[in-house]
Design an enzyme around this catalytic site. Structure first.
Site, PDB file in Angstrom:
ATOM      1  N   CYS A 230       0.848  -1.189   0.000  1.00  0.00           N
ATOM      2  CA  CYS A 230       0.000   0.000   0.000  1.00  0.00           C
ATOM      3  C   CYS A 230       0.887   1.244   0.000  1.00  0.00           C
ATOM      4  O   CYS A 230       2.082   1.173   0.283  1.00  0.00           O
ATOM      5  CB  CYS A 230      -0.940   0.000   1.199  1.00  0.00           C
TER       6      CYS A 230
ATOM      7  N   CYS B 212       3.512   4.086   7.767  1.00  0.00           N
ATOM      8  CA  CYS B 212       2.526   3.620   8.748  1.00  0.00           C
ATOM      9  C   CYS B 212       3.161   2.594   9.678  1.00  0.00           C
ATOM     10  O   CYS B 212       3.954   1.750   9.246  1.00  0.00           O
ATOM     11  CB  CYS B 212       1.339   3.009   8.003  1.00  0.00           C
TER      12      CYS B 212
ATOM     13  N   CYS C 104      -5.329   1.189   3.043  1.00  0.00           N
ATOM     14  CA  CYS C 104      -5.012   0.035   3.886  1.00  0.00           C
ATOM     15  C   CYS C 104      -5.498  -1.259   3.230  1.00  0.00           C
ATOM     16  O   CYS C 104      -6.623  -1.342   2.749  1.00  0.00           O
ATOM     17  CB  CYS C 104      -5.657   0.209   5.255  1.00  0.00           C
TER      18      CYS C 104
ATOM     19  N   TYR D  73      -8.656 -17.826  32.054  1.00  0.00           N
ATOM     20  CA  TYR D  73      -8.392 -16.571  31.325  1.00  0.00           C
ATOM     21  C   TYR D  73      -9.359 -16.489  30.146  1.00  0.00           C
ATOM     22  O   TYR D  73      -8.974 -16.236  29.007  1.00  0.00           O
ATOM     23  CB  TYR D  73      -6.938 -16.493  30.841  1.00  0.00           C
TER      24      TYR D  73
ATOM     25  N   ASP E 239      -5.942 -19.562  27.942  1.00  0.00           N
ATOM     26  CA  ASP E 239      -5.809 -18.551  26.891  1.00  0.00           C
ATOM     27  C   ASP E 239      -5.392 -17.236  27.557  1.00  0.00           C
ATOM     28  O   ASP E 239      -6.151 -16.271  27.608  1.00  0.00           O
ATOM     29  CB  ASP E 239      -7.137 -18.381  26.138  1.00  0.00           C
TER      30      ASP E 239
ATOM     31  N   CYS F 250      -0.863 -16.165  22.351  1.00  0.00           N
ATOM     32  CA  CYS F 250      -0.577 -15.124  21.357  1.00  0.00           C
ATOM     33  C   CYS F 250       0.873 -14.671  21.428  1.00  0.00           C
ATOM     34  O   CYS F 250       1.262 -13.739  20.725  1.00  0.00           O
ATOM     35  CB  CYS F 250      -1.515 -13.930  21.559  1.00  0.00           C
TER      36      CYS F 250
END
Length: 450
Positions: free
Chosen positions: A71, A77, A159, A314, A380, A407
């Site tokens: 982009c 960005c 975007c 969690y 989690d 994550c």
């Protein structure tokens, strides 16, 4: 090496924090934004013991991993770090990095199942949090922070990770505030009005929620904004327009006062045949179709649970527990944030689930108070991972299986090592790319009691 010195380096590797890595004189230099295979001139920015950080001054030779289809905001960005890397190569980088961390942690004799690609490599996000600001020429901006510059904003109208409805909302809100001369909030002086625009769009239902976040320093009537959006054509369906007042000094979206300007204050998303109510401030995975992949793997790892009790620790707004509940005997979710627990209870009721219970409180404390014992535990946790004391308490529950959804591969491997040393064997690890074109990756791990 000295601070601000410029040197030529070859980028040998990458981590998942957006750094290219190069080895020089026995030191590892982390180069922000560099890509494996590049030759670059870099400037040393920080030296702290053996930790050396640098920024790219000039790319002298491009990496074989790079392509030019990006982009117009890329590089300026602060959003996508890997947009100029072929998607298949992004997946390989993430897969290799996770496997390397597991090897270094001494996790052995398990089945590494590679990485699952995002169903949509582009246009995948269901939420964007834009910030109001001005550029160096005094022109109004609404978009994301400029890379490496906390106070500067770039309007991200090109975007690639959101669909056209997000861009339409962004452009029209920016036009509206310019026409009405509304000043943006200055994070340095704490003066001004416009702070954020938050747009949420459910990928599977198409419902859209718009939230304008301001200070209380001006009393503006947004009725004309509502009229404007009623005349705008969107691919999805506009469900609500909200006005949130936030006078806190932190540069985050907080709600001190909420007014519904139009419609309702939530959207409904469907994941794996179940409905989820998502308010303006609810946590929900930002890649809906990727979330279906992630939760399907967790459900598969759980196996046959029709006569099993499952703990969802969690649990946040209860997404995983709610998806497991139709297959389980009973599910108990525990979450520290009371607002998230309220949302979880509401979502369970929305789906007519009577075999799931949600408890608000600290996980380490609450699991000691629950009379029932789990057959399966799902974890989690947030990015820092599981508190070591909580790990010991979870092990005392003696579940047959533990499914760890993470994550953050770094905290995951640290926690797996602790479980592994205490009678829980890692059986399977599978990565899921929930965030294409960024360094982030999710992992699902199955552990069994030895």
């Amino acid at each position: 090496m000295k601070k601000n010195e410029e040197i030529m380096v070859n980028i040998d590797d990458m981590d998942l924090n957006g750094h290219g890595l190069t080895h020089l004189s026995g030191n590892i230099i982390k180069v922000r934004g560099a890509i494996k295979g590049q030759k670059a001139k870099v400037k040393i920015k920080k030296i702290k013991g053996e930790e050396i950080e640098a920024d790219v001054v000039e790319v002298l030779e491009r990496s074989p991993l790079e392509h030019g289809d990006v982009c117009k905001h890329f590089g300026k960005c602060g959003g996508c770090a890997y947009l100029n890397i072929n998607y298949e190569d992004q997946l390989k980088l993430k897969e290799d990095y996770v496997k390397k961390l597991l090897d270094e942690a001494g996790i052995k004799d398990f089945e590494f199942l590679g990485i699952v690609r995002s169903p949509d490599a582009f246009l995948y996000r269901n939420k964007m949090e834009y910030t109001f600001g001005k550029d160096d020429n005094g022109i109004s901006q609404l978009g994301l922070h400029v890379k490496g510059r906390y106070y500067d904003i770039v309007t991200t109208e090109d975007c690639r990770i959101v669909d056209s409805d997000f861009i339409t909302c962004l452009k029209n809100v920016l036009r509206y505030v310019e026409e009405h001369g509304l000043p943006h909030y200055n994070i340095k002086t704490h003066e001004g009005y416009l702070r954020h625009l938050v747009v949420r769009k459910a990928a599977n239902t198409g419902e859209i929620l718009i939230n304008i976040v301001t200070t209380s320093q001006i009393n503006h009537d947004f009725s004309k904004l509502v009229e404007m959006f009623n005349g705008i054509s969107l691919k999805g369906r506009l469900i609500g327009i909200l006005h949130t007042v936030n006078d806190s000094y932190s540069d985050t979206v907080k709600c001190e006062k909420l007014k519904v300007l139009y419609g309702r204050d939530y959207i409904i998303e469907e994941i794996l045949g179940l409905k989820f109510k998502i308010s303006a401030f609810s946590f929900f995975q930002t890649n809906s179709k990727g979330a279906e992949k992630l939760y399907s793997i967790a459900r598969e790892f759980a196996g046959e649970i029709s006569n099993k009790v499952l703990f969802d620790l969690y649990c946040g707004t209860g997404t995983i527990g709610i998806i497991m509940a139709p297959l389980a005997k009973k599910v108990i979710g525990v979450e520290l944030v009371e607002e998230a627990v309220d949302a979880a209870r509401e979502n369970a009721q929305l789906n007519g689930l009577g075999n799931i219970q949600f408890i608000a409180g600290d996980v380490a404390q609450k699991i000691k108070e629950i009379n029932e014992k789990p057959d399966v535990v799902v974890l989690d946790p947030p990015r820092p991972g599981v508190n070591p004391k909580a790990i010991l308490d979870i092990i005392k529950l003696n579940p047959e299986k533990i499914i760890y959804v993470s994550c953050n591969p770094v905290s995951l491997t640290r926690d797996l090592k602790m479980f592994n040393e205490r009678q829980y064997k890692v059986e399977k690890v599978k990565c899921v790319d929930m965030f294409p074109h960024t360094p982030h990756v999710e992992c699902v791990t199955l552990m069994s009691r030895v």
